[in-house]
Design a protein around this motif. Structure first.
Motif, PDB file in Angstrom:
ATOM      1  N   ARG A 179       0.549  -1.590  -0.181  1.00  0.00           N
ATOM      2  CA  ARG A 179      -0.053  -0.064  -0.118  1.00  0.00           C
ATOM      3  C   ARG A 179       0.815   1.440  -0.335  1.00  0.00           C
ATOM      4  O   ARG A 179       0.703   1.788  -1.029  1.00  0.00           O
ATOM      5  CB  ARG A 179      -0.784  -0.019   1.461  1.00  0.00           C
ATOM      6  N   LEU A 180       2.002   1.136   0.538  1.00  0.00           N
ATOM      7  CA  LEU A 180       3.077   2.331   0.529  1.00  0.00           C
ATOM      8  C   LEU A 180       3.311   2.596  -0.570  1.00  0.00           C
ATOM      9  O   LEU A 180       3.280   3.331  -1.486  1.00  0.00           O
ATOM     10  CB  LEU A 180       4.095   1.877   1.437  1.00  0.00           C
ATOM     11  N   ILE A 181       3.859   0.887  -1.391  1.00  0.00           N
ATOM     12  CA  ILE A 181       4.398   1.215  -2.137  1.00  0.00           C
ATOM     13  C   ILE A 181       3.828   1.855  -3.288  1.00  0.00           C
ATOM     14  O   ILE A 181       4.274   2.464  -4.361  1.00  0.00           O
ATOM     15  CB  ILE A 181       5.305  -0.070  -3.094  1.00  0.00           C
ATOM     16  N   CYS A 182       2.361   1.093  -3.535  1.00  0.00           N
ATOM     17  CA  CYS A 182       1.688   2.456  -4.719  1.00  0.00           C
ATOM     18  C   CYS A 182       1.007   3.064  -4.013  1.00  0.00           C
ATOM     19  O   CYS A 182       0.254   3.855  -5.037  1.00  0.00           O
ATOM     20  CB  CYS A 182       0.369   1.151  -4.649  1.00  0.00           C
ATOM     21  N   GLY A 183       0.778   3.991  -3.082  1.00  0.00           N
ATOM     22  CA  GLY A 183       0.391   4.664  -2.999  1.00  0.00           C
ATOM     23  C   GLY A 183       0.982   6.008  -2.955  1.00  0.00           C
ATOM     24  O   GLY A 183       1.062   6.618  -1.982  1.00  0.00           O
ATOM     25  N   SER A 184       2.779   5.728  -3.254  1.00  0.00           N
ATOM     26  CA  SER A 184       3.781   6.864  -2.518  1.00  0.00           C
ATOM     27  C   SER A 184       4.739   7.127  -3.899  1.00  0.00           C
ATOM     28  O   SER A 184       4.270   6.286  -4.440  1.00  0.00           O
ATOM     29  CB  SER A 184       4.399   6.810  -1.456  1.00  0.00           C
ATOM     30  N   ASP A 185       4.938   8.485  -4.224  1.00  0.00           N
ATOM     31  CA  ASP A 185       5.890   9.196  -5.289  1.00  0.00           C
ATOM     32  C   ASP A 185       6.729   8.014  -5.086  1.00  0.00           C
ATOM     33  O   ASP A 185       7.483   7.493  -4.317  1.00  0.00           O
ATOM     34  CB  ASP A 185       5.969  10.173  -4.952  1.00  0.00           C
ATOM     35  N   LYS A 189      11.559   8.858  -0.992  1.00  0.00           N
ATOM     36  CA  LYS A 189      12.214   8.174   0.435  1.00  0.00           C
ATOM     37  C   LYS A 189      11.237   6.804   0.984  1.00  0.00           C
ATOM     38  O   LYS A 189      11.884   5.650   1.189  1.00  0.00           O
ATOM     39  CB  LYS A 189      13.534   8.493   1.396  1.00  0.00           C
ATOM     40  N   LEU A 190      10.279   7.084   1.066  1.00  0.00           N
ATOM     41  CA  LEU A 190       9.223   6.103   2.236  1.00  0.00           C
ATOM     42  C   LEU A 190       9.057   4.924   1.091  1.00  0.00           C
ATOM     43  O   LEU A 190       9.555   3.800   1.649  1.00  0.00           O
ATOM     44  CB  LEU A 190       7.887   6.803   1.701  1.00  0.00           C
ATOM     45  N   THR A 191       9.088   4.811  -0.642  1.00  0.00           N
ATOM     46  CA  THR A 191       9.440   3.889  -1.259  1.00  0.00           C
ATOM     47  C   THR A 191      10.564   3.316  -1.305  1.00  0.00           C
ATOM     48  O   THR A 191       9.980   1.998  -1.304  1.00  0.00           O
ATOM     49  CB  THR A 191       8.587   4.816  -2.887  1.00  0.00           C
ATOM     50  N   GLU A 192      11.116   3.977  -1.462  1.00  0.00           N
ATOM     51  CA  GLU A 192      12.645   3.273  -1.667  1.00  0.00           C
ATOM     52  C   GLU A 192      12.685   2.475  -0.121  1.00  0.00           C
ATOM     53  O   GLU A 192      13.613   1.159  -0.582  1.00  0.00           O
ATOM     54  CB  GLU A 192      13.543   4.334  -1.641  1.00  0.00           C
ATOM     55  N   LYS A 193      12.323   2.511   0.706  1.00  0.00           N
ATOM     56  CA  LYS A 193      12.991   1.778   2.067  1.00  0.00           C
ATOM     57  C   LYS A 193      11.642   0.302   2.517  1.00  0.00           C
ATOM     58  O   LYS A 193      12.313  -0.409   2.253  1.00  0.00           O
ATOM     59  CB  LYS A 193      12.912   2.859   3.325  1.00  0.00           C
ATOM     60  N   GLN A 220       1.588  -3.721 -11.381  1.00  0.00           N
ATOM     61  CA  GLN A 220       1.943  -2.183 -11.770  1.00  0.00           C
ATOM     62  C   GLN A 220       2.826  -1.630 -10.693  1.00  0.00           C
ATOM     63  O   GLN A 220       3.144  -0.804 -11.350  1.00  0.00           O
ATOM     64  CB  GLN A 220       0.173  -1.934 -11.385  1.00  0.00           C
ATOM     65  N   GLY A 221       2.486  -1.584  -9.516  1.00  0.00           N
ATOM     66  CA  GLY A 221       3.308  -0.563  -8.916  1.00  0.00           C
ATOM     67  C   GLY A 221       4.318  -0.843  -8.354  1.00  0.00           C
ATOM     68  O   GLY A 221       5.092   0.050  -8.509  1.00  0.00           O
ATOM     69  N   LEU A 222       5.087  -2.073  -9.334  1.00  0.00           N
ATOM     70  CA  LEU A 222       6.883  -2.435  -8.928  1.00  0.00           C
ATOM     71  C   LEU A 222       7.349  -1.588 -10.196  1.00  0.00           C
ATOM     72  O   LEU A 222       8.367  -1.184 -10.379  1.00  0.00           O
ATOM     73  CB  LEU A 222       7.198  -4.019  -8.852  1.00  0.00           C
ATOM     74  N   VAL A 223       5.880  -2.335 -11.161  1.00  0.00           N
ATOM     75  CA  VAL A 223       7.026  -1.687 -12.419  1.00  0.00           C
ATOM     76  C   VAL A 223       7.137  -0.203 -12.985  1.00  0.00           C
ATOM     77  O   VAL A 223       7.542   0.203 -13.407  1.00  0.00           O
ATOM     78  CB  VAL A 223       5.680  -1.739 -13.602  1.00  0.00           C
ATOM     79  N   GLU A 224       6.310   0.539 -12.034  1.00  0.00           N
ATOM     80  CA  GLU A 224       5.922   1.872 -12.334  1.00  0.00           C
ATOM     81  C   GLU A 224       7.260   2.391 -11.236  1.00  0.00           C
ATOM     82  O   GLU A 224       8.657   3.810 -11.479  1.00  0.00           O
ATOM     83  CB  GLU A 224       4.509   2.191 -11.339  1.00  0.00           C
ATOM     84  N   ILE A 225       7.623   1.511 -10.172  1.00  0.00           N
ATOM     85  CA  ILE A 225       8.963   2.312  -9.477  1.00  0.00           C
ATOM     86  C   ILE A 225       9.859   1.976 -10.243  1.00  0.00           C
ATOM     87  O   ILE A 225      11.067   2.703 -10.503  1.00  0.00           O
ATOM     88  CB  ILE A 225       9.842   1.159  -8.400  1.00  0.00           C
ATOM     89  N   VAL A 226      10.235   0.947 -11.541  1.00  0.00           N
ATOM     90  CA  VAL A 226      11.475   0.385 -12.350  1.00  0.00           C
ATOM     91  C   VAL A 226      11.040   1.665 -13.838  1.00  0.00           C
ATOM     92  O   VAL A 226      12.356   2.151 -14.534  1.00  0.00           O
ATOM     93  CB  VAL A 226      10.886  -1.085 -12.766  1.00  0.00           C
ATOM     94  N   GLU A 227      10.654   2.531 -13.646  1.00  0.00           N
ATOM     95  CA  GLU A 227       9.829   3.135 -15.126  1.00  0.00           C
ATOM     96  C   GLU A 227      10.552   4.306 -14.298  1.00  0.00           C
ATOM     97  O   GLU A 227      11.174   5.126 -14.817  1.00  0.00           O
ATOM     98  CB  GLU A 227       8.469   3.396 -15.368  1.00  0.00           C
ATOM     99  N   ASP A 228       9.670   5.256 -12.600  1.00  0.00           N
ATOM    100  CA  ASP A 228       9.969   5.890 -12.446  1.00  0.00           C
ATOM    101  C   ASP A 228      10.412   5.878 -10.768  1.00  0.00           C
ATOM    102  O   ASP A 228      11.223   7.583 -10.090  1.00  0.00           O
ATOM    103  CB  ASP A 228       8.850   6.937 -12.324  1.00  0.00           C
ATOM    104  N   GLY A 229      11.253   5.173 -10.149  1.00  0.00           N
ATOM    105  CA  GLY A 229      12.038   5.241  -8.722  1.00  0.00           C
ATOM    106  C   GLY A 229      13.352   5.344  -9.177  1.00  0.00           C
ATOM    107  O   GLY A 229      13.715   5.882 -10.151  1.00  0.00           O
TER     108      GLY A 229
END
Length: 334
Positions: A179-185, A189-193, A220-229
């Motif tokens: 939820r944190l991963i999918c709901g955060s920028d 840093k929150l997503t990173e941790k 979907q959320g993990l793919v978005e991180i690969v793209e924009d994290g």
């Protein structure tokens, strides 16, 4: 001076106790050491048990000051019964005290000698509930970003103990982290941790891996991180996607591709961290089409993708490989 301060903390004079506790923050490192040796920690822990929020805050900050940079004091604080008292403070309605208590537990958790005691106290479940509370419709909790980061750091500290992973999984942390991963920028840093902790958990727990793979929106959320994290977030996200695909390629290959993973993975294979490049290449090899020749011809961009993948197979690192990757990314994004 140290004896006078300890006596004041043990006295019935409320103002004197608060004043002395506040004054500890202004002491030098040597004075704090001498004060701890004089027995100041136990009276401060006793102050945490009061109903006086001002006194509790003063004691919390004093204990944080004493613990900072001193493994011995961290151990003393834990042995003085502070952990159970801090957990009670976490359940109070005063958000300032809650966040000071989280900070105190974080500092204590950085000491190897305290980890077992914190785990045994039941802190994991409570910490995960605090992380999850902001997503509750009827919650009045507004946990600050710093408090959330502190909780994630604390769980990282504790996860070095082998028995902590099952407890984290049992607490429902996997869904909370997602939820944190999918709901955060995605670059925060929150997503990173959160994604770093999630990778650590699922690397040691098949239950956590299955839960991650089956949770709606997770891929979907993990793919978005690969793209924009951030670079570190990308590394952890591709690691999780690789683990998911390795569990059952037939089931998850299509889901990962459907979420548009290819452009980000190709980009990562060229300019990610060393570990991210390796995992992106490994995942690309799992995602490549291995169906019948007739079916392959029907898939757009497949011939070009196969050319890129052949280059990856050969371990090519020249300018031709980079050009192919860049062209492939452009094709996939149009």
């Amino acid at each position: 001076m140290e004896e006078v301060m300890v006596e004041a903390l043990l006295s019935c004079d409320r103002e004197a106790r608060v004043l002395v506790a506040r004054g500890i923050r202004n002491l030098t490192s040597k004075q704090r050491h001498q004060l701890a040796e004089s027995g100041v920690i136990q009276p401060l822990v006793l102050m945490l048990c009061s109903q006086d929020s001002e006194a509790i805050e003063a004691a919390l900050l004093a204990l944080l000051t004493l613990a900072f940079g001193s493994e011995r004091n961290k151990t003393r604080i834990a042995k003085s019964g502070a952990i159970s008292v801090l957990l009670k403070i976490l359940q109070c309605q005063n958000q300032v005290l809650v966040e000071h208590a989280i900070a105190a537990l974080l500092v204590l958790s950085s000491c190897k000698a305290n980890k077992q005691a914190i785990i045994a106290s039941g802190a994991i479940q409570l910490l995960v509930e605090i992380l999850d509370a902001d997503d509750s419709i009827d919650s009045n909790n507004n946990t600050s970003m710093q408090a959330k980061l502190d909780i994630l750091d604390m769980l990282h500290h504790l996860s070095t103990c082998s028995q902590i992973i099952p407890l984290i999984v049992f607490s429902g942390a996997v869904v909370t982290l997602l939820r944190l991963i999918c709901g955060s920028d995605k670059s925060s840093k929150l997503t990173e941790k959160a994604v770093a902790l999630l990778e650590k958990i699922i690397s040691s727990s098949q239950d956590a891996l299955r839960k991650t793979a089956s949770t709606d929106g997770a891929i979907q959320g993990l793919v978005e991180i690969v793209e924009d994290g951030s670079r570190q977030s990308q590394e952890h996200a591709v690691g999780i996607l690789l683990l998911i695909c390795q569990t059952c390629r037939e089931r998850y290959r299509g889901l990962i591709l459907t979420e548009g993973a290819m452009p980000g993975l190709l980009q990562l294979s060229g300019d990610g961290t060393g570990r991210a490049k390796e995992m992106a290449n490994a995942l690309l090899l799992l995602l490549r089409d291995c169906s019948s020749p007739g079916l392959r011809k029907k898939q757009p961009n497949n011939d070009f993708l196969e050319e890129v993948m052949r280059h990856i197979d050969k371990g090519g690192k020249d300018g031709t490989g980079l050009r192919l990757v860049e062209e492939m990314i452009a094709k996939l994004r149009t």
